[in-house]
Design an enzyme around this catalytic site. Structure first.
Site, PDB file in Angstrom:
ATOM      1  N   HIS A 144       0.818  -1.228   0.000  1.00 51.70           N
ATOM      2  CA  HIS A 144       0.000   0.000   0.000  1.00 51.70           C
ATOM      3  C   HIS A 144       0.847   1.271   0.000  1.00 51.70           C
ATOM      4  CE1 HIS A 144      -3.619  -2.282   0.391  1.00 51.70           C
ATOM      5  NE2 HIS A 144      -3.345  -2.725   1.610  1.00 51.70           N
ATOM      6  N   ASP A 181      -3.074 -10.377  -2.384  1.00 53.27           N
ATOM      7  CA  ASP A 181      -3.619  -9.861  -1.123  1.00 53.27           C
ATOM      8  C   ASP A 181      -5.059  -9.405  -1.389  1.00 53.27           C
ATOM      9  OD1 ASP A 181      -2.368  -8.494   1.671  1.00 53.27           O
ATOM     10  OD2 ASP A 181      -4.120  -7.467   0.863  1.00 53.27           O
ATOM     11  N   HIS A 183      -6.559  -6.922  -0.473  1.00 50.19           N
ATOM     12  CA  HIS A 183      -6.635  -5.468  -0.666  1.00 50.19           C
ATOM     13  C   HIS A 183      -5.866  -5.074  -1.930  1.00 50.19           C
ATOM     14  CE1 HIS A 183      -6.896  -6.342   3.744  1.00 50.19           C
ATOM     15  NE2 HIS A 183      -8.044  -5.725   3.519  1.00 50.19           N
ATOM     16  N   ASP A 269      -4.949 -12.617   3.348  1.00 46.53           N
ATOM     17  CA  ASP A 269      -6.205 -12.092   3.884  1.00 46.53           C
ATOM     18  C   ASP A 269      -7.396 -12.289   2.939  1.00 46.53           C
ATOM     19  OD1 ASP A 269      -5.015 -10.292   2.191  1.00 46.53           O
ATOM     20  OD2 ASP A 269      -4.798  -8.698   3.689  1.00 46.53           O
TER      21      ASP A 269
HETATM   22 ZN    ZN Z   1      -4.213  -6.977   2.756  1.00 52.52          ZN
END
Ligand code: ZN
Length: 377
Positions: A144, A181, A183, A269
């Site tokens: 991120h 991931d 996200h 995740d």
């Molecule tokens: Zn994540």
């Protein structure tokens, strides 16, 4: 061990990675007048337990330890701005916060730099053929972190720096990223958004985190147009949807692109048991996705595959996912699986649903309509 490894898998780990201190902040259960403070989601426990399960399973002794390379500012400047690096380094020895959900303890800047050094060292070992592939089990995560800001528990963009390092110093002409991931890999995307020498692919839960990022329409810019592939999957996607997205989009894109190295920002995740995602993957899903990338890496780039650790927040199940991936990378079988695996396999909606198929097909239609890039028709 039921089957000893046939691949040489590098492994970056150091206890100091677990000392990145995120205490005092409580994620979505942040303390208020009305809720007791709890531990930050990005705490050491799931990662430490992966490492410990590797040891107990017997796999650890068959992995090849790789020590982090000491880094300097020039390594961070491969993707980050000087102003951002200065902002982070000003917190060395004192701590602070990258943003409100990304706190730094007093040792965290040194540890974040060591995470970068681990990713660079592993990339170097893979590119030089000293190992077949490698896994970097470090903290803090990185995918991120954008050139000029960090968020989502991430400080420096570990995977992106590793890829940029391979392009700059290790002879790679093209690097591909496959971020699974749950996200969106906004940091990796942003670091290479106008760069056709990096193909950035992110499979993630649609419009989850960061908000309003990761749309299929975000395809890159300028000469990088077509070389950023977002695959926003619908909440509730299980193994069937992920494997269908691999079959229709990820694998054809990689084969067309012919990278010299594949890097996976590896989060766990998207697991059915994870508190920070709403997807349904299980151990076998991660084994299959890893195998698919190993096969395409064998076709394109002598098997060069690197994984850098990102999310994965269930301390009880994440270790088994990490073991599953590293068993697959090293072509070993420990015979160990999560006690939840049998029941997780029986849960409904794991197979590809018709609405999920239509969704992935529509993403592919869009990607094929882009003028450039590996999927352009
Ligand atoms: Zn994540």
């Amino acid at each position: 061990m039921k089957k000893l490894p046939t691949k040489k898998t590098g492994f970056v780990w150091h206890e100091i990675y677990m000392w990145h201190d995120t205490s005092g902040f409580c994620g979505s259960s942040r303390s208020s007048d009305f809720i007791q403070a709890s531990e930050h989601y990005e705490n050491p426990e799931p990662k430490r337990r992966i490492r410990n399960l590797l040891e107990v399973s017997g796999l650890l002794e068959h992995l090849t330890p790789i020590a982090a390379k000491p880094i300097d500012k020039s390594d961070l400047l491969l993707v980050h701005t000087e102003a951002y690096i200065d902002k982070i380094q000003a917190m060395r020895g004192v701590g602070g916060e990258v943003d409100e959900e990304t706190p730094l303890g007093i040792a965290s800047v040194d540890i974040a730099e060591k995470a970068v050094g681990g990713a660079i060292a592993a990339t170097t070992a893979v590119m030089k053929g000293e190992v077949n592939n490698a896994y970097v089990l470090s903290r803090p995560p990185g995918h991120h972190a954008e050139p000029d800001f960090g968020t989502g528990f991430c400080v420096f963009s570990n995977a992106a720096i590793a890829g940029a390092y391979a392009l700059q110093y290790l002879g790679a002409k093209r690097v591909a990223f496959v971020d699974w991931d749950v996200h969106h890999g906004n940091g990796t995307e942003a670091c290479f958004y106008d760069n056709p020498n990096a193909l950035t692919i992110s499979l993630h839960q649609a419009n989850w985190f960061p908000q309003d990022r990761g749309a299929v329409e975000d395809v890159g810019r300028g000469s990088g147009e077509g070389y950023n592939i977002n695959i926003p999957l619908l909440p509730g996607s299980g193994e069937g949807a992920y494997l269908y997205a691999f079959e229709r989009i990820v694998l054809p894109a990689l084969r067309a692109y012919q990278p010299d190295l594949i890097i996976v920002p590896c989060g766990f995740d998207a697991s059915i048991e994870d508190p920070l995602g709403r997807m349904m993957l299980i151990e076998d899903s991660y084994r299959k996705m890893t195998r698919l990338l190993m096969d395409v890496a064998d076709e394109c780039c002598r098997g060069r595959l690197l994984m850098t650790h990102e999310g994965g927040y269930n301390p009880n199940t994440t270790p088994f996912l990490g073991l599953a991936v590293m068993e697959t990378l090293s072509d070993a079988q420990t015979g160990i699986c999560s006690p939840n695996l049998a029941s997780d396999k029986k849960r409904g909606y794991q197979a590809l649903q018709d609405y999920q198929k239509k969704h992935v097909d529509s993403l592919l239609d869009y990607l094929q309509s882009v003028d450039n890039g590996p999927l352009a028709t």
